[in-house]
Design an enzyme around this catalytic site. Structure first.
Site, PDB file in Angstrom:
ATOM      1  N   HIS A 146       0.834  -1.214   0.000  1.00  0.00           N
ATOM      2  CA  HIS A 146       0.000   0.000   0.000  1.00  0.00           C
ATOM      3  C   HIS A 146       0.865   1.260   0.000  1.00  0.00           C
ATOM      4  O   HIS A 146       0.688   2.151  -0.822  1.00  0.00           O
ATOM      5  CB  HIS A 146      -0.905  -0.040   1.232  1.00  0.00           C
ATOM      6  CG  HIS A 146      -1.485   1.281   1.632  1.00  0.00           C
ATOM      7  ND1 HIS A 146      -2.449   1.923   0.885  1.00  0.00           N
ATOM      8  CD2 HIS A 146      -1.245   2.092   2.700  1.00  0.00           C
ATOM      9  CE1 HIS A 146      -2.777   3.055   1.478  1.00  0.00           C
ATOM     10  NE2 HIS A 146      -2.053   3.195   2.580  1.00  0.00           N
ATOM     11  N   PHE A 147       1.851   1.303   0.894  1.00  0.00           N
ATOM     12  CA  PHE A 147       2.506   2.612   0.998  1.00  0.00           C
ATOM     13  C   PHE A 147       3.594   2.841  -0.050  1.00  0.00           C
ATOM     14  O   PHE A 147       4.017   3.973  -0.248  1.00  0.00           O
ATOM     15  CB  PHE A 147       2.941   2.938   2.435  1.00  0.00           C
ATOM     16  CG  PHE A 147       4.027   2.119   3.048  1.00  0.00           C
ATOM     17  CD1 PHE A 147       5.327   2.211   2.614  1.00  0.00           C
ATOM     18  CD2 PHE A 147       3.743   1.300   4.137  1.00  0.00           C
ATOM     19  CE1 PHE A 147       6.327   1.485   3.222  1.00  0.00           C
ATOM     20  CE2 PHE A 147       4.750   0.566   4.753  1.00  0.00           C
ATOM     21  CZ  PHE A 147       6.047   0.661   4.288  1.00  0.00           C
ATOM     22  N   HIS A 148       4.000   1.783  -0.750  1.00  0.00           N
ATOM     23  CA  HIS A 148       4.891   2.073  -1.877  1.00  0.00           C
ATOM     24  C   HIS A 148       4.110   2.656  -3.060  1.00  0.00           C
ATOM     25  O   HIS A 148       4.685   3.321  -3.920  1.00  0.00           O
ATOM     26  CB  HIS A 148       5.701   0.836  -2.276  1.00  0.00           C
ATOM     27  CG  HIS A 148       6.859   0.613  -1.338  1.00  0.00           C
ATOM     28  ND1 HIS A 148       6.732  -0.050  -0.156  1.00  0.00           N
ATOM     29  CD2 HIS A 148       8.149   1.029  -1.394  1.00  0.00           C
ATOM     30  CE1 HIS A 148       7.893  -0.051   0.487  1.00  0.00           C
ATOM     31  NE2 HIS A 148       8.783   0.597  -0.249  1.00  0.00           N
TER      32      HIS A 148
HETATM   33 FE1  HAS Z   1      -2.276   4.700   4.155  1.00  0.00          FE
HETATM   34  C1  HAS Z   1      -0.979   2.431   6.402  1.00  0.00           C
HETATM   35  C2  HAS Z   1      -5.436   3.925   5.144  1.00  0.00           C
HETATM   36  C3  HAS Z   1      -3.552   7.060   1.972  1.00  0.00           C
HETATM   37  C4  HAS Z   1       0.889   5.966   3.666  1.00  0.00           C
HETATM   38  N1  HAS Z   1      -0.408   4.266   4.869  1.00  0.00           N
HETATM   39  C5  HAS Z   1      -0.085   3.270   5.773  1.00  0.00           C
HETATM   40  C6  HAS Z   1       1.335   3.280   6.006  1.00  0.00           C
HETATM   41  C7  HAS Z   1       1.856   4.305   5.249  1.00  0.00           C
HETATM   42  C8  HAS Z   1       0.752   4.901   4.546  1.00  0.00           C
HETATM   43  C9  HAS Z   1       3.314   4.734   5.178  1.00  0.00           C
HETATM   44  O1  HAS Z   1      -6.769   2.575   7.533  1.00  0.00           O
HETATM   45  C10 HAS Z   1       2.097   2.307   6.902  1.00  0.00           C
HETATM   46  C11 HAS Z   1       2.466   2.859   8.223  1.00  0.00           C
HETATM   47  C12 HAS Z   1       3.230   1.818   8.993  1.00  0.00           C
HETATM   48  O2  HAS Z   1       4.455   1.758   8.829  1.00  0.00           O
HETATM   49  O3  HAS Z   1       2.604   1.032   9.704  1.00  0.00           O
HETATM   50  N2  HAS Z   1      -4.143   5.324   3.623  1.00  0.00           N
HETATM   51  C13 HAS Z   1      -5.304   4.846   4.120  1.00  0.00           C
HETATM   52  C14 HAS Z   1      -6.431   5.489   3.443  1.00  0.00           C
HETATM   53  C15 HAS Z   1      -5.881   6.378   2.540  1.00  0.00           C
HETATM   54  C16 HAS Z   1      -4.449   6.270   2.678  1.00  0.00           C
HETATM   55  C17 HAS Z   1      -7.882   5.240   3.683  1.00  0.00           C
HETATM   56  N3  HAS Z   1      -1.493   6.197   3.031  1.00  0.00           N
HETATM   57  C18 HAS Z   1      -2.196   7.068   2.229  1.00  0.00           C
HETATM   58  C19 HAS Z   1      -1.304   8.030   1.648  1.00  0.00           C
HETATM   59  C20 HAS Z   1      -0.049   7.723   2.133  1.00  0.00           C
HETATM   60  C21 HAS Z   1      -0.187   6.567   2.997  1.00  0.00           C
HETATM   61  C22 HAS Z   1      -1.736   9.143   0.732  1.00  0.00           C
HETATM   62  C23 HAS Z   1       1.262   8.378   1.887  1.00  0.00           C
HETATM   63  C24 HAS Z   1       1.463   9.419   1.162  1.00  0.00           C
HETATM   64  N4  HAS Z   1      -3.048   3.399   5.479  1.00  0.00           N
HETATM   65  C25 HAS Z   1      -4.371   3.300   5.784  1.00  0.00           C
HETATM   66  C26 HAS Z   1      -4.537   2.369   6.930  1.00  0.00           C
HETATM   67  C27 HAS Z   1      -3.260   1.941   7.288  1.00  0.00           C
HETATM   68  C28 HAS Z   1      -2.357   2.605   6.363  1.00  0.00           C
HETATM   69  C29 HAS Z   1      -5.780   1.966   7.595  1.00  0.00           C
HETATM   70  C30 HAS Z   1      -2.890   0.984   8.420  1.00  0.00           C
HETATM   71  C31 HAS Z   1      -2.703  -0.391   7.888  1.00  0.00           C
HETATM   72  C32 HAS Z   1      -2.213  -1.334   8.935  1.00  0.00           C
HETATM   73  O4  HAS Z   1      -2.945  -2.266   9.251  1.00  0.00           O
HETATM   74  O5  HAS Z   1      -1.099  -1.176   9.448  1.00  0.00           O
HETATM   75  C33 HAS Z   1      -6.657   7.321   1.642  1.00  0.00           C
HETATM   76  O6  HAS Z   1      -6.244   8.650   1.874  1.00  0.00           O
HETATM   77  C34 HAS Z   1      -6.523   6.983   0.196  1.00  0.00           C
HETATM   78  C35 HAS Z   1      -7.414   7.844  -0.673  1.00  0.00           C
HETATM   79  C36 HAS Z   1      -7.045   7.759  -2.144  1.00  0.00           C
HETATM   80  C37 HAS Z   1      -7.894   7.547  -3.143  1.00  0.00           C
HETATM   81  C38 HAS Z   1      -7.382   7.509  -4.554  1.00  0.00           C
HETATM   82  C39 HAS Z   1      -7.891   8.676  -5.398  1.00  0.00           C
HETATM   83  C40 HAS Z   1      -7.219   8.685  -6.730  1.00  0.00           C
HETATM   84  C41 HAS Z   1      -6.565   9.741  -7.268  1.00  0.00           C
HETATM   85  C42 HAS Z   1      -5.877   9.543  -8.572  1.00  0.00           C
HETATM   86  C43 HAS Z   1      -6.205  10.569  -9.619  1.00  0.00           C
HETATM   87  C44 HAS Z   1      -5.608  10.188 -10.954  1.00  0.00           C
HETATM   88  C45 HAS Z   1      -4.814  10.996 -11.716  1.00  0.00           C
HETATM   89  C46 HAS Z   1      -4.195  10.469 -12.972  1.00  0.00           C
HETATM   90  C47 HAS Z   1      -4.499  12.397 -11.354  1.00  0.00           C
HETATM   91  C48 HAS Z   1      -9.343   7.320  -2.903  1.00  0.00           C
HETATM   92  C49 HAS Z   1      -6.523  11.066  -6.582  1.00  0.00           C
HETATM   93  C50 HAS Z   1      -5.202   9.993 -13.941  1.00  0.00           C
HETATM   94  C51 HAS Z   1      -4.500   9.252 -15.016  1.00  0.00           C
HETATM   95  C52 HAS Z   1      -5.059   8.945 -16.191  1.00  0.00           C
HETATM   96  C53 HAS Z   1      -4.263   8.150 -17.174  1.00  0.00           C
HETATM   97  C54 HAS Z   1      -6.465   9.349 -16.530  1.00  0.00           C
END
Ligand code: HAS
Ligand code: CU
Length: 576
Positions: free
Chosen positions: A397-399
């Protein structure tokens, strides 16, 4: 006057044009270059540690000892990449954003150098403490991972370094708030320029979030490691860490979002679709980033299920600003593509500047972030988390999030920004393009392997997943093949990283006059005037954010302290 060429594609100007940031703000450009240099040095060393680690875990090439040094390498990898690389880049890009969008110098450049120096000395202290773990000659170690909570204990130098580093970031925020305040006196009643708004809301979030880590380090971990207190309440330091540990991920992400909202539309020849929506997104992050930290502690005993449920629902709300971002950013790019003649439901995608490494890198970063966001939703699920917690799924996930959405956007953004900071042309666009695509391929392979290993139950944070002869049964040959994929992905990422560093290094050293990207950011299609004034009422958002934090954390913290004591009864204080 600017000699803009290729206006369809965001354009370039000659490097001695007066509009180039380097010519407008030479003193600030020097600080930003130093911040980026520090950031990239950390990226190089941290990336090397990552390579050592993948090859070691997969048992392909082993250059370190599992027992003595695996956690030293893991800590080096984590701290240098998610703290040094990301945050030094952030302070650089935020200084650019403030000065450029307010069109004024920082108040006092000596103060700017002061916070940079504090952050650098802090980093040096922490790095010395970690690196000392490689030698028996010095009685010092900090093998505590980037999550550094008790019962793991580091040498006091590590905590002292962290403290200085964080104070440095606080002063950096003060620098930006002062600039904005001075601008406000000269421009009463005007809307806060968008990039400044993004910096200020992110920094308010940071001030609130860092209270947790500052309390953990200054009240408990540092005195404990100095021998001033005998015990700490491990659950308390963990909870204070995660109070900070979730918002910190958005601290890494917000500069990337700022580049997606402002630079990406610019280089695709478009304009930001909606300025008000962008403001709402940053406010939502400010309000919701902190009261969710307990979603990292679903499996911690000692926290009542109800508090975990609150963190779970808050996290689901917190998906909204990222989903809004996906919509707004893609709409802005589509507008650019259609202006350049793109047509059809999807055919417009071919009318985009895919040869530009800054554009392609950010798009690929966004694409993989969609996958990282989905694995985040799985993590956040109160019950599904039990399946994936502490397995390789989480590094998977975090990579994708910090390792791609953030890191790849920063690298791609550098291809656009660094020439404007140095006044010299980018050394090689084709190498840049190859580099960002290689990162995308390497990360797709590596994170897929990690995620699948996680589903087989293979644990994270260990050199020997199959210790004591335990083997994971994933069907014939599957685990071994995933290990090979992990290593191939890791090796491709390392090659990509070297190409980035070389390209940046030559750009900075070999000053070549020539066209540099035109740095002017076009106004949004729907500008700030279309949004209610209340969005700019920062005081109101600060108050609501603090109330939400108090609601989410008072009772859990009170119950942890009541049961385990402020300084805990023993090493694993109060929760085992
Ligand atoms: Fe996370 C664990 C939940 C976002 C980083 N996360 C981690 C850890 C890290 C991390 C480092 O609920 C591990 C920590 C450790 O060492 O134990 N995370 C989430 C959720 C989100 C989320 C709900 N995490 C991030 C982001 C991080 C990050 C951002 C770093 C920058 N995470 C967790 C949870 C854990 C967790 C639990 C604990 C797990 C465990 O059991 O230990 C949300 O914010 C994600 C929302 C994102 C979206 C995607 C939207 C899509 C977009 C793309 C647009 C496309 C474009 C290109 C611009 C809904 C915005 C289009 C291209 C074309 C070709 C058209
Ligand atoms: Cu989190």
């Amino acid at each position: 006057m600017s000699t803009t060429t290729d206006t369809k594609r965001g354009g370039t100007v000659s490097s001695n044009d007066e509009s180039v940031y380097y010519n407008r703000f030479p003193e600030e450009a020097a600080v930003i270059r130093s911040a980026l240099l520090t950031s990239f040095v950390a990226l190089a060393i941290g990336g090397l540690a990552g390579l050592v680690q993948t090859l070691h875990r997969a048992d392909i090439i082993r250059v370190i000892d599992s027992g003595a040094h695996y956690y030293t390498v893991l800590t080096l990898h984590g701290v240098l990449l998610v703290i040094t690389f990301t945050i030094f880049f952030l302070v650089g890009v935020f200084t650019w954003a403030i000065t450029d969008s307010l069109d004024r110098n920082v108040i006092d450049i000596r103060f700017t150098w002061l916070w940079f120096a504090l952050m650098s000395v802090g980093t040096l202290f922490a790095a010395i403490a970690i690196l000392a773990g490689f030698t028996e000659a010095i009685d010092m170690q900090a093998d505590v991972l980037f999550t550094f909570y008790a019962p793991l204990q580091a040498h006091p130098l590590f905590y002292a370094g962290l403290t200085l580093f964080i104070i440095g970031t606080w002063l950096a925020g003060a620098d930006w708030f002062r600039s904005w305040y001075a601008w406000k006196q000269d421009n009463p009643g005007e809307r806060i320029p968008l990039r400044t708004f993004m910096v200020l809301t992110t920094m308010i979030m940071w001030y609130i979030a860092t209270i947790g880590v500052a309390a953990a380090v200054i009240l408990f971990l540092l005195p404990w490691s100095l021998g001033l207190i005998d015990n700490v309440n491990a659950l308390l330091t963990r909870t204070l860490f995660w109070y900070f540990g979730h918002p910190v991920v958005y601290f890494w992400l917000m500069p990337a979002y700022m580049l997606w909202y402002t630079v990406l539309p610019k280089i695709s020849g478009g304009r930001l679709f909606s300025d008000p929506l962008a403001r709402v997104v940053f406010i939502l992050f400010l309000l919701l980033s902190t009261p969710v930290g307990i979603h990292h502690q679903y499996l911690d005993p000692g926290i009542a299920e109800g508090f975990k449920f609150i963190a779970f629902t808050n996290t689901m709300f917190l998906l909204l600003p990222s989903l809004l971002t996906a919509f707004t950013v893609v709409a802005s790019i589509e507008y650019g593509a259609r202006r350049a003649g793109g047509e059809g439901y999807l055919k417009w995608l071919t009318a985009l500047p895919w040869r530009d490494p800054a554009f392609t890198g950010m798009m690929l970063a966004g694409l993989l972030f969609a996958a990282g966001g989905f694995s985040g939703m799985v993590n956040a699920g109160l019950n599904i988390n039990y399946l994936v917690h502490n397995t390789m799924w989480v590094p998977g996930h975090f990579h994708l999030t910090v390792g791609t959405a953030v890191a790849l956007t920063f690298m791609a953004g550098s291809y656009w920004l660094v020439p404007q900071l140095t006044g010299s042309q980018l050394y090689s666009r084709p190498i840049g393009l190859f580099q960002v695509v290689l990162w995308f391929i390497g990360m797709t392979i590596m994170s897929n392997a990690m995620t699948r290993q996680g589903l087989l139950g293979i644990p994270r944070r260990t050199a020997e997943p199959e210790y004591q002869g335990f083997t994971f049964d994933g069907g014939s040959g599957l685990v071994a093949s995933l290990d090979v994929q992990l290593s191939i992905g890791g090796a491709l990422l390392f090659i990509s990283l070297v190409l980035f560093i070389v390209n940046m290094g030559i750009t900075a050293l070999d000053k070549r006059e020539g066209p540099v990207p035109d740095g002017t950011i076009p106004p949004a299609l729907s500008g700030a005037d279309d949004s209610p004034q209340v969005l700019d009422n920062l005081k109101l958002w600060v108050i609501i954010a603090i109330v939400l934090v108090i609601l989410a954390y008072t009772l859990p913290l009170a119950s942890i302290i009541e049961r385990g004591g402020l300084f805990g009864p023993g090493l694993i204080g109060g929760w085992l």
